[in-house]
Design a protein around this motif. Structure first.
Motif, PDB file in Angstrom:
ATOM      1  N   PRO A   1       0.782  -1.238   0.000  1.00 19.97           N
ATOM      2  CA  PRO A   1       0.000   0.000   0.000  1.00 19.97           C
ATOM      3  C   PRO A   1       0.812   1.285   0.000  1.00 19.97           C
ATOM      4  CG  PRO A   1       0.099  -0.876   2.213  1.00 19.97           C
ATOM      5  CD  PRO A   1       0.815  -1.880   1.337  1.00 19.97           C
ATOM      6  N   LYS A   2       2.123   1.221   0.101  1.00 23.23           N
ATOM      7  CA  LYS A   2       2.930   2.438   0.229  1.00 23.23           C
ATOM      8  C   LYS A   2       3.128   3.111  -1.130  1.00 23.23           C
ATOM      9  CE  LYS A   2       6.225   0.184   2.443  1.00 23.23           C
ATOM     10  NZ  LYS A   2       5.533  -1.093   2.706  1.00 23.23           N
ATOM     11  N   MET A   3       2.840   4.405  -1.203  1.00 19.11           N
ATOM     12  CA  MET A   3       2.943   5.176  -2.452  1.00 19.11           C
ATOM     13  C   MET A   3       3.333   6.609  -2.130  1.00 19.11           C
ATOM     14  SD  MET A   3      -0.602   3.941  -4.272  1.00 19.11           S
ATOM     15  CE  MET A   3      -1.300   2.359  -3.779  1.00 19.11           C
ATOM     16  N   GLN A   4       3.616   7.352  -3.186  1.00 19.40           N
ATOM     17  CA  GLN A   4       3.886   8.788  -3.084  1.00 19.40           C
ATOM     18  C   GLN A   4       2.999   9.531  -4.077  1.00 19.40           C
ATOM     19  OE1 GLN A   4       8.109   8.414  -3.967  1.00 19.40           O
ATOM     20  NE2 GLN A   4       8.640   9.273  -1.986  1.00 19.40           N
ATOM     21  N   TRP A   5       2.418  10.632  -3.633  1.00 13.12           N
ATOM     22  CA  TRP A   5       1.578  11.432  -4.519  1.00 13.12           C
ATOM     23  C   TRP A   5       2.371  11.896  -5.734  1.00 13.12           C
ATOM     24  CZ3 TRP A   5       1.321  17.163  -4.857  1.00 13.12           C
ATOM     25  CH2 TRP A   5       0.286  17.574  -5.718  1.00 13.12           C
ATOM     26  N   THR A   6       3.548  12.436  -5.502  1.00 16.41           N
ATOM     27  CA  THR A   6       4.482  12.777  -6.566  1.00 16.41           C
ATOM     28  C   THR A   6       5.750  11.967  -6.343  1.00 16.41           C
ATOM     29  OG1 THR A   6       3.618  15.021  -6.782  1.00 16.41           O
ATOM     30  CG2 THR A   6       5.814  14.609  -7.670  1.00 16.41           C
ATOM     31  N   ARG A   7       6.237  11.313  -7.384  1.00 18.72           N
ATOM     32  CA  ARG A   7       7.364  10.414  -7.214  1.00 18.72           C
ATOM     33  C   ARG A   7       8.636  11.174  -6.857  1.00 18.72           C
ATOM     34  NH1 ARG A   7       9.282   5.646 -11.437  1.00 18.72           N
ATOM     35  NH2 ARG A   7      11.120   4.975 -10.257  1.00 18.72           N
ATOM     36  N   THR A   8       9.180  10.875  -5.682  1.00 17.51           N
ATOM     37  CA  THR A   8      10.478  11.395  -5.234  1.00 17.51           C
ATOM     38  C   THR A   8      11.206  10.225  -4.592  1.00 17.51           C
ATOM     39  OG1 THR A   8       9.381  12.140  -3.200  1.00 17.51           O
ATOM     40  CG2 THR A   8       9.760  13.781  -4.900  1.00 17.51           C
TER      41      THR A   8
END
Length: 293
Positions: free
Chosen positions: A188-195
């Motif tokens: 489930p781990k994600m980033q709104w904007t990829r960094t």
């Protein structure tokens, strides 16, 4: 590489062949036609693996994939009149911000972002981008060497691993995370904007992971029969809609916080999808053969 080695030995069976590049002292040709888990090297290639057998990187030719990308796109050669025509068609559709991808060889050139409405000026910038780069020689005569698409905001990028046309596991595209950080088959781990290297922006989005899983089931069925083999399906949200970023072969794909147990169990069930192209072009399908790592 450590994850591939550990989970490969653990789950691919007692007959698995584990080979670490630079340490193997046997005859490379003896492994031709056998399944592999791990990278196909860009340099210092061995006779048994010179390319990923997956055709997924040619997704730009598939109208079904192009539709599921949910953004206007065109393919063209590197010839200036052809490039200009591609931009002109997109400008006619109201596109003013572009993303140009060199598609002859994966990651051979950095992607090119452009803005404007003048096809001649845009085409000239592409020529400047290619000028003096030996890689462009590979593109001579290739009618679909470039993928020109509308530049859009991509949110919550996520990678799903497809084997047998079905999603087996997935994880957010977060470079700082590895399989030791995994907590679910569809992490489930994600980033709104990829960094990639910033842990502070990581969110837990099990609801979105489930949306991606459900979409991958539909997309995998829609793309079945195209000869893609085992591949990774990169997804994102575009204006709230689950969309395809791109497809690529699985052998060189980054793993992120992937469930390696799920991946290697699926590989064991379908080893024939992991036979790289050998020097002689051999593509075997041996469902009971050892699996080199």
């Amino acid at each position: 590489m450590c994850a591939r080695l550990y989970w490969g030995v653990r789950n691919l069976g007692d007959d698995a062949i584990v080979r670490v590049h630079g340490r193997w002292r046997g005859d490379d040709t003896s492994l031709a036609g056998l399944p592999h888990l791990g990278h196909v090297l860009a340099h210092c290639q061995t006779p048994d693996q010179v390319a990923d057998s997956s055709l997924a990187a040619r997704y730009r030719l598939n109208p079904v994939v192009r539709g599921l990308m949910h953004r206007p796109s065109e393919t063209c050669s590197i010839e200036p009149p052809d490039v200009r025509a591609a931009f002109a068609r997109l400008v006619d559709r109201g596109v003013t911000s572009f993303f140009v991808k060199y598609a002859v060889r994966e990651k051979a050139l950095p992607n090119l972002p452009l803005d404007g409405t003048d096809p001649d000026a845009l085409s000239e910038q592409v020529s400047d981008w290619l000028d003096g780069n030996w890689e462009s020689m590979r593109a001579e005569g290739v009618p679909d060497a470039l993928l020109v698409q509308k530049r859009v905001r991509m949110e919550y990028e996520y990678r799903v691993f497809i084997i047998g046309d079905e999603p087996v596991c997935g994880a957010g595209n977060i470079g700082v995370l590895t399989p030791v950080n995994n907590e679910a088959r569809f992490d489930p781990k994600m980033q709104w904007t990829r960094t990639d290297m910033d842990r502070s922006t990581v969110e837990r989005r099990p609801d979105l992971a489930e949306r991606y899983r459900e979409a991958a089931v539909r997309f995998g069925r829609a793309l079945a029969g195209n000869g893609y083999g085992a591949y990774v399906l990169d997804l994102c949200l575009i204006d709230g809609e689950v969309s395809i970023v791109e497809l690529n072969g699985m052998m060189n794909a980054g793993l992120f916080a992937l469930d390696m147990d799920a991946l290697t169990r699926a590989m064991r069930a379908r080893p024939g999808q992991f036979v790289p192209v050998s020097l002689g072009g051999l593509l075997a399908d041996r469902d009971a053969c050892p699996v080199p790592v």
